[in-house]
Design an enzyme around this catalytic site. Structure first.
Site, PDB file in Angstrom:
ATOM      1  N   ASN A 123       0.832  -1.338  -0.021  1.00  0.00           N
ATOM      2  CA  ASN A 123      -0.075  -0.037  -0.135  1.00  0.00           C
ATOM      3  C   ASN A 123       0.798   1.378  -0.062  1.00  0.00           C
ATOM      4  O   ASN A 123       0.351   2.219   0.209  1.00  0.00           O
ATOM      5  CB  ASN A 123      -0.942  -0.022   1.262  1.00  0.00           C
ATOM      6  CG  ASN A 123      -1.737  -1.186   1.253  1.00  0.00           C
ATOM      7  OD1 ASN A 123      -1.473  -2.029   2.293  1.00  0.00           O
ATOM      8  ND2 ASN A 123      -2.723  -1.664   0.333  1.00  0.00           N
ATOM      9  N   VAL A 159       1.258   7.091  -0.430  1.00  0.00           N
ATOM     10  CA  VAL A 159       0.579   6.028   0.408  1.00  0.00           C
ATOM     11  C   VAL A 159      -0.915   5.983   0.185  1.00  0.00           C
ATOM     12  O   VAL A 159      -1.784   6.818  -0.404  1.00  0.00           O
ATOM     13  CB  VAL A 159       0.297   6.549   1.827  1.00  0.00           C
ATOM     14  CG1 VAL A 159      -0.313   5.773   2.779  1.00  0.00           C
ATOM     15  CG2 VAL A 159       1.743   7.239   2.273  1.00  0.00           C
ATOM     16  N   CYS A 160      -1.303   4.585  -0.128  1.00  0.00           N
ATOM     17  CA  CYS A 160      -2.699   4.307  -0.555  1.00  0.00           C
ATOM     18  C   CYS A 160      -3.479   4.011   0.814  1.00  0.00           C
ATOM     19  O   CYS A 160      -3.493   3.045   1.612  1.00  0.00           O
ATOM     20  CB  CYS A 160      -2.493   3.042  -1.303  1.00  0.00           C
ATOM     21  SG  CYS A 160      -4.445   2.644  -2.051  1.00  0.00           S
ATOM     22  N   LEU A 161      -4.291   4.977   1.378  1.00  0.00           N
ATOM     23  CA  LEU A 161      -4.945   5.027   2.598  1.00  0.00           C
ATOM     24  C   LEU A 161      -6.307   5.603   2.115  1.00  0.00           C
ATOM     25  O   LEU A 161      -6.345   6.745   1.767  1.00  0.00           O
ATOM     26  CB  LEU A 161      -4.403   5.610   3.804  1.00  0.00           C
ATOM     27  CG  LEU A 161      -4.853   5.616   5.109  1.00  0.00           C
ATOM     28  CD1 LEU A 161      -5.278   4.005   5.665  1.00  0.00           C
ATOM     29  CD2 LEU A 161      -4.070   6.215   6.160  1.00  0.00           C
TER      30      LEU A 161
END
Length: 202
Positions: free
Chosen positions: A123, A130-132
């Protein structure tokens, strides 16, 4: 010249109002001169984002494995760093540094967050993006810095291969968790995973 307006029993005298405005401007100028003479910087009006961020920081309730620092000092609270040292999971013992940039219109815009530590993670890509979800489509003004830090911490305790930025790492986590664990340890110890070199962070 004074001009009088009569409106619902009130008399407004423009000449008087103009004089009062000039007086306020003179007082403001005098205050600035005194501050400058004393070596103090003129006071800057805080944006709503700064005021909200002050509140968020004063109410932080972080796990022991997370810490916040302000490299630019107290005059620039809108840019800060958070270090996360997971105490469980694949990334146990590693230390990961994130930079936060907070907009003047925060909380109506999510903070911009990047991982400054190169990490092998489904992620987080190799450039630190950042993949959030709460930093993207699920951001709401009721969320705060504390929520974001907990979200980042959660990425390390439960990496998610279903919403990847690093597709290769996600595929390994999905298909071969033992190899994924081995790759994470190698990256954190300082070494190559495939063609990519990772600096030691453990």
């Amino acid at each position: 010249m004074e001009i009088e307006f009569i409106n619902e029993g009130w008399i407004f005298q423009l000449g008087y109002i103009g004089a009062m405005i000039r007086l306020f401007k003179v007082k403001e100028k005098q205050r600035e001169l005194v501050e400058n003479a004393n070596g103090g910087a003129p006071t800057k009006k805080q944006s709503p984002g700064e005021l909200r961020l002050h509140k968020d920081i004063s109410e932080l309730n972080l796990p022991k494995s997370c810490a916040i620092t302000f490299p630019n000092g107290k005059d620039n609270l809108m840019n800060f760093e958070v270090s996360i040292r997971p105490d469980e999971g694949y990334y146990l013992g590693g230390t990961f540094l994130f930079s936060f940039q907070v907009s003047p219109i925060y909380p109506h815009e999510a903070p911009k967050v990047k991982c400054k530590t190169k990490v092998y993670h489904p992620n987080i890509d190799l450039e630190g993006n950042v993949c959030l979800n709460i930093l993207r489509e699920d951001w709401k003004p009721v969320l705060n810095i504390n929520t974001v830090i907990y979200g980042l911490y959660h990425l390390f305790t439960e990496p998610n291969y279903e919403d990847p930025l690093n597709h290769e790492a996600a595929a390994v986590l999905r298909d071969n968790p033992k190899m994924f664990e081995s790759n994470v340890r190698r990256a954190m110890s300082g070494g190559y995973v495939g063609q990519n070199f990772f600096t030691r962070c453990i």
